[in-house]
Motif scaffolding. Structure first.
Motif, PDB file in Angstrom:
ATOM      1  N   ARG A  57       0.750  -1.094   0.083  1.00 14.15           N
ATOM      2  CA  ARG A  57      -0.222   0.038   0.130  1.00 14.15           C
ATOM      3  C   ARG A  57       0.821   1.290   0.006  1.00 14.15           C
ATOM      4  O   ARG A  57       0.511   2.153  -0.529  1.00 14.15           O
ATOM      5  CB  ARG A  57      -0.765   0.095   1.150  1.00 14.15           C
ATOM      6  CG  ARG A  57      -2.431  -0.530   0.969  1.00 14.15           C
ATOM      7  CD  ARG A  57      -3.115  -0.363   2.166  1.00 14.15           C
ATOM      8  NE  ARG A  57      -2.784  -1.002   3.263  1.00 14.15           N
ATOM      9  CZ  ARG A  57      -3.493  -2.444   3.323  1.00 14.15           C
ATOM     10  NH1 ARG A  57      -4.201  -2.826   2.302  1.00 14.15           N
ATOM     11  NH2 ARG A  57      -3.068  -3.129   4.446  1.00 14.15           N
ATOM     12  N   GLU A  58       1.833   1.147   0.880  1.00 16.62           N
ATOM     13  CA  GLU A  58       2.719   2.226   0.890  1.00 16.62           C
ATOM     14  C   GLU A  58       3.617   2.526  -0.538  1.00 16.62           C
ATOM     15  O   GLU A  58       3.880   3.526  -0.908  1.00 16.62           O
ATOM     16  CB  GLU A  58       3.894   2.108   1.825  1.00 16.62           C
ATOM     17  CG  GLU A  58       3.493   2.158   3.287  1.00 16.62           C
ATOM     18  CD  GLU A  58       2.883   3.612   3.667  1.00 16.62           C
ATOM     19  OE1 GLU A  58       3.391   4.594   3.418  1.00 16.62           O
ATOM     20  OE2 GLU A  58       1.626   3.673   4.185  1.00 16.62           O
TER      21      GLU A  58
ATOM     22  N   GLN B 284       6.244  14.545   3.650  1.00 20.36           N
ATOM     23  CA  GLN B 284       4.549  15.001   3.528  1.00 20.36           C
ATOM     24  C   GLN B 284       4.390  15.945   4.771  1.00 20.36           C
ATOM     25  O   GLN B 284       3.276  16.413   5.025  1.00 20.36           O
ATOM     26  CB  GLN B 284       3.855  13.730   3.801  1.00 20.36           C
ATOM     27  CG  GLN B 284       3.916  12.891   2.423  1.00 20.36           C
ATOM     28  CD  GLN B 284       2.901  11.853   2.380  1.00 20.36           C
ATOM     29  OE1 GLN B 284       2.612  11.210   3.196  1.00 20.36           O
ATOM     30  NE2 GLN B 284       2.145  11.884   1.125  1.00 20.36           N
ATOM     31  N   LYS B 285       5.334  15.951   5.942  1.00 20.47           N
ATOM     32  CA  LYS B 285       5.050  16.905   7.094  1.00 20.47           C
ATOM     33  C   LYS B 285       5.758  18.142   6.751  1.00 20.47           C
ATOM     34  O   LYS B 285       5.179  19.023   7.083  1.00 20.47           O
ATOM     35  CB  LYS B 285       5.915  16.092   8.215  1.00 20.47           C
ATOM     36  CG  LYS B 285       5.409  14.666   8.665  1.00 20.47           C
ATOM     37  CD  LYS B 285       4.325  14.733   9.715  1.00 20.47           C
ATOM     38  CE  LYS B 285       3.677  13.448  10.042  1.00 20.47           C
ATOM     39  NZ  LYS B 285       2.604  13.559  10.562  1.00 20.47           N
TER      40      LYS B 285
ATOM     41  N   TRP C 114      13.006  18.146   0.800  1.00 16.86           N
ATOM     42  CA  TRP C 114      13.309  17.037   0.059  1.00 16.86           C
ATOM     43  C   TRP C 114      13.764  15.840   0.807  1.00 16.86           C
ATOM     44  O   TRP C 114      14.724  16.246   1.712  1.00 16.86           O
ATOM     45  CB  TRP C 114      14.313  17.334  -1.112  1.00 16.86           C
ATOM     46  CG  TRP C 114      13.586  18.210  -2.156  1.00 16.86           C
ATOM     47  CD1 TRP C 114      13.752  19.546  -2.212  1.00 16.86           C
ATOM     48  CD2 TRP C 114      12.661  17.953  -3.118  1.00 16.86           C
ATOM     49  NE1 TRP C 114      12.981  20.068  -3.209  1.00 16.86           N
ATOM     50  CE2 TRP C 114      12.165  19.266  -3.769  1.00 16.86           C
ATOM     51  CE3 TRP C 114      12.168  16.544  -3.737  1.00 16.86           C
ATOM     52  CZ2 TRP C 114      11.360  19.038  -5.010  1.00 16.86           C
ATOM     53  CZ3 TRP C 114      11.373  16.463  -4.652  1.00 16.86           C
ATOM     54  CH2 TRP C 114      10.818  17.817  -5.115  1.00 16.86           C
ATOM     55  N   ILE C 115      13.319  14.824   0.812  1.00 18.46           N
ATOM     56  CA  ILE C 115      13.698  13.516   1.308  1.00 18.46           C
ATOM     57  C   ILE C 115      15.342  13.109   0.831  1.00 18.46           C
ATOM     58  O   ILE C 115      15.500  13.340  -0.454  1.00 18.46           O
ATOM     59  CB  ILE C 115      13.105  12.460   1.403  1.00 18.46           C
ATOM     60  CG1 ILE C 115      11.639  12.935   1.818  1.00 18.46           C
ATOM     61  CG2 ILE C 115      13.389  11.153   2.198  1.00 18.46           C
ATOM     62  CD1 ILE C 115      10.306  11.796   1.714  1.00 18.46           C
TER      63      ILE C 115
ATOM     64  N   ARG D   8       7.678   8.187   3.258  1.00 23.51           N
ATOM     65  CA  ARG D   8       6.583   9.482   3.391  1.00 23.51           C
ATOM     66  C   ARG D   8       7.093  10.640   3.873  1.00 23.51           C
ATOM     67  O   ARG D   8       6.885  11.807   3.418  1.00 23.51           O
ATOM     68  CB  ARG D   8       5.422   9.226   4.074  1.00 23.51           C
ATOM     69  CG  ARG D   8       4.443   8.378   3.425  1.00 23.51           C
ATOM     70  CD  ARG D   8       3.247   7.990   4.514  1.00 23.51           C
ATOM     71  NE  ARG D   8       2.465   7.174   3.637  1.00 23.51           N
ATOM     72  CZ  ARG D   8       1.325   7.337   2.878  1.00 23.51           C
ATOM     73  NH1 ARG D   8       1.040   8.714   2.996  1.00 23.51           N
ATOM     74  NH2 ARG D   8       0.509   6.581   2.472  1.00 23.51           N
ATOM     75  N   CYS D   9       8.209  10.412   4.755  1.00 28.67           N
ATOM     76  CA  CYS D   9       8.739  11.537   5.400  1.00 28.67           C
ATOM     77  C   CYS D   9      10.071  11.475   5.314  1.00 28.67           C
ATOM     78  O   CYS D   9      10.888  10.647   5.491  1.00 28.67           O
ATOM     79  CB  CYS D   9       8.246  11.714   6.912  1.00 28.67           C
ATOM     80  SG  CYS D   9       6.494  11.586   7.197  1.00 28.67           S
ATOM     81  N   CYS D  10      10.789  12.701   5.794  1.00 32.87           N
ATOM     82  CA  CYS D  10      12.187  12.819   5.975  1.00 32.87           C
ATOM     83  C   CYS D  10      12.722  12.113   7.392  1.00 32.87           C
ATOM     84  O   CYS D  10      11.743  12.018   8.143  1.00 32.87           O
ATOM     85  CB  CYS D  10      12.730  14.075   5.976  1.00 32.87           C
ATOM     86  SG  CYS D  10      12.311  15.206   7.151  1.00 32.87           S
ATOM     87  N   ILE D  11      13.934  11.831   7.398  1.00 31.53           N
ATOM     88  CA  ILE D  11      14.149  11.181   8.516  1.00 31.53           C
ATOM     89  C   ILE D  11      13.987  11.964   9.973  1.00 31.53           C
ATOM     90  O   ILE D  11      13.449  11.371  10.974  1.00 31.53           O
ATOM     91  CB  ILE D  11      15.875  10.629   8.595  1.00 31.53           C
ATOM     92  CG1 ILE D  11      16.132   9.894   9.565  1.00 31.53           C
ATOM     93  CG2 ILE D  11      16.578  11.884   8.652  1.00 31.53           C
ATOM     94  CD1 ILE D  11      15.577   8.313   9.352  1.00 31.53           C
ATOM     95  N   ASP D  12      14.171  13.321   9.923  1.00 29.30           N
ATOM     96  CA  ASP D  12      13.685  14.102  11.086  1.00 29.30           C
ATOM     97  C   ASP D  12      12.311  14.054  11.571  1.00 29.30           C
ATOM     98  O   ASP D  12      11.794  13.920  12.394  1.00 29.30           O
ATOM     99  CB  ASP D  12      14.056  15.563  10.852  1.00 29.30           C
ATOM    100  CG  ASP D  12      15.555  15.632  10.742  1.00 29.30           C
ATOM    101  OD1 ASP D  12      16.296  14.730  11.204  1.00 29.30           O
ATOM    102  OD2 ASP D  12      15.893  16.497  10.054  1.00 29.30           O
TER     103      ASP D  12
END
Ligand SMILES: [Zn+2]
Length: 124
Positions: free
Chosen positions: A72-73, A90-91, A95-96, A108-112
């Protein structure tokens, strides 16, 4: 500062995502047939042995669930490729990093932000 994705970058990650998609769907098919086999064995086994087959079915289901979540991801990531949003967090909309996307192309998100999300989840 991570640089913007070029169309060549996106094409590279899209290929990775499609590869992952193929791999996951093969995996799920295999697990499905293993589950069906374990179900048949459970039906034919004695009362004392049925517990073992039930465990085998449960184990395959857990693996399938994990694969289906990842699938799904991956599909959501391919939608972001189509929308031109792929590679952005997405938060926070940054750029990731490429190294992160190479390891997890469906991130979906960067590591932070991911760390913040996980810290939030750990609190619940
Ligand atoms: Zn972020």
């Amino acid at each position: 500062m991570t640089k913007k994705m070029t169309p060549a970058d996106v094409a590279k990650f899209k290929a990775l995502l499609l590869h992952l998609l193929q791999h996951l769907s093969d995996d799920i098919k295999e697990l499905e047939s293993e589950t069906a086999q374990a179900c048949r064995r459970a039906r034919d086994s004695s009362n004392e042995d049925v517990g073992e087959e039930v465990l085998a079915v449960e184990f395959s289901f857990d693996l399938m669930e994990r694969d289906e979540n990842t699938l799904r991801e991956v599909l959501a990531a391919l939608e972001r490729v189509a929308d031109g949003r792929y590679g952005r967090c997405q938060k926070c909309d940054h750029w990731i990093r490429r190294t992160r996307l190479t390891a997890i192309p469906h991130a979906r998100c960067c590591i932070d932000c991911q760390r913040l999300v996980e810290a939030e989840q750990a609190k619940i």
